[in-house]
Scaffold this motif. Sequence first.
Motif, PDB file in Angstrom:
ATOM      1  N   MET A   1       9.383 -59.960 -23.745  1.00 40.39           N
ATOM      2  CA  MET A   1       7.784 -61.382 -22.596  1.00 40.39           C
ATOM      3  C   MET A   1       7.353 -60.389 -21.761  1.00 40.39           C
ATOM      4  N   ALA A   6       4.754 -66.578 -18.895  1.00 38.84           N
ATOM      5  CA  ALA A   6       5.200 -67.844 -17.735  1.00 38.84           C
ATOM      6  C   ALA A   6       4.393 -68.097 -17.062  1.00 38.84           C
ATOM      7  N   GLY A   9       1.687 -69.981 -17.891  1.00 39.51           N
ATOM      8  CA  GLY A   9       2.479 -71.967 -18.151  1.00 39.51           C
ATOM      9  C   GLY A   9       2.365 -72.909 -17.872  1.00 39.51           C
ATOM     10  N   LEU A  10       2.987 -71.422 -16.384  1.00 40.41           N
ATOM     11  CA  LEU A  10       2.747 -72.713 -15.252  1.00 40.41           C
ATOM     12  C   LEU A  10       1.173 -73.565 -14.637  1.00 40.41           C
ATOM     13  N   SER A  12      -1.100 -73.884 -16.895  1.00 40.42           N
ATOM     14  CA  SER A  12      -1.816 -74.991 -17.706  1.00 40.42           C
ATOM     15  C   SER A  12      -1.557 -76.022 -17.279  1.00 40.42           C
ATOM     16  N   LEU A  30      15.612 -71.748 -15.660  1.00 38.41           N
ATOM     17  CA  LEU A  30      14.716 -71.774 -16.940  1.00 38.41           C
ATOM     18  C   LEU A  30      14.268 -70.307 -17.059  1.00 38.41           C
ATOM     19  N   TYR A  31      13.810 -69.866 -15.918  1.00 37.90           N
ATOM     20  CA  TYR A  31      13.048 -68.281 -15.462  1.00 37.90           C
ATOM     21  C   TYR A  31      14.810 -67.531 -14.854  1.00 37.90           C
ATOM     22  N   TRP A  33      13.860 -64.698 -13.621  1.00 38.52           N
ATOM     23  CA  TRP A  33      13.483 -62.900 -13.542  1.00 38.52           C
ATOM     24  C   TRP A  33      13.308 -64.435 -11.559  1.00 38.52           C
ATOM     25  N   LEU A  79      -2.101 -68.774 -23.860  1.00 36.34           N
ATOM     26  CA  LEU A  79      -1.541 -69.046 -23.591  1.00 36.34           C
ATOM     27  C   LEU A  79      -0.624 -69.496 -25.631  1.00 36.34           C
ATOM     28  N   TRP A  82       0.790 -66.739 -27.200  1.00 39.81           N
ATOM     29  CA  TRP A  82       1.839 -66.896 -27.493  1.00 39.81           C
ATOM     30  C   TRP A  82       2.921 -67.521 -27.449  1.00 39.81           C
TER      31      TRP A  82
END
Lengths: 180, 180
Positions: A1, A6, A9-10, A12, A30-31, A33, A79, A82
Amino acid sequence: MSIQYAILGLLSWKPLSGYDIKKIISESDLYPWSGNNNQIYRSLVEIHAEGLVSQEVLLQETLPARKVYTITQKGLTALRAWVQSTPELPELHNTFLIQLAWADQLSGAEMDAMISKYAEEVDIQLRMLLEKGQRPSNTPARTRREAFLWEKISQNLVSTYQNELDWVRKLQTELKEKGH
Amino acid sequence: MSIQYAILGLLSWKPLSGYDIKKIISESDLYPWSGNNNQIYRSLVEIHAEGLVSQEVLLQETLPARKVYTITQKGLTALRAWVQSTPELPELHNTFLIQLAWADQLSGAEMDAMISKYAEEVDIQLRMLLEKGQRPSNTPARTRREAFLWEKISQNLVSTYQNELDWVRKLQTELKEKGH
DNA sequence: CCTTTCATGTAACCTGTTACATGATTGG
DNA sequence: CCAATCATGTAACAGGTTACATGAAAGG
């Protein structure tokens, strides 16, 4: 991905600046990175060029200007696609297991020490996650269902570390019992 | 960590060629690398330059020559130090959770579909791991303790996927029950 | 007074992936 | 006849990290 989804998403959830996104990504468990500038500011330029987000520059009196990004209809559609795309399996990156694989070279006491260190770290991480779960701040909850999903996500992280802790505790006791 | 220690670990088991190492790393679920040539052949050159391994070229009649690497005393010491070094926490890379985070945009049926797809994939992966566990081939067992450690490593991977499967199944039933 | 926060961005680097290149042998 | 296995290696690229650069304001 890609980290771009990501970020999308934020956005959104609500309009955010690069600085906001950096903070969320680097503070969340959660992420996967680090939330370094290079990646985030570049990604924003890219998804802006693709028309997935719009940009608004907010000049502030004293503080530096904020570039606030808002998701577009096109972005929402991308989004959505995905989110429904074939999910990947979780990637397991557990260096400790590789260390344990070659630990037979160690004495009983040395092995006990390394395992205890790991158990301790996992325990601390689990406690931190549980503490964070108490105060749901940065999680969207626009519908009851969304709140439920985010609760489940938090539970997933907790259960993963709990499972790891159970495994390592059992490893410790079994090594003692059998006197390997 | 670096893949060099993973390779050093394998060579502490027995002498291997780059080709052997590539196969082991790409087939095992323990190692988080794809096992691409570039990385492996370069790493071998590097750890050889550092004197952690010695090299022996075995010419074969018909097949291409094999470069077999053997760990040195210096290599064993370096590996031992690394095994005892402070363990890292497992890195969680679960894209599905990020997809789920923004799935409230979907209808009930669409969400059910994406979750089912994930559950199915985790289930398949778990079955594959359990099957592999039945036939312990590529695992060293020079002492009873070493065999025990490798059994535990295998159990760790199984329990991680089992935990994930339990979590996703519960998510499915709770979504149905509550009719979110 | 020093550190943190706000806020953006770039340069240099390291790690890892895919794909390419070679070339004989074995198995379906 | 074609694909896979054996066996080594390189080139090009993608992804991600650290560190640097700027500069004002607020807090301990």
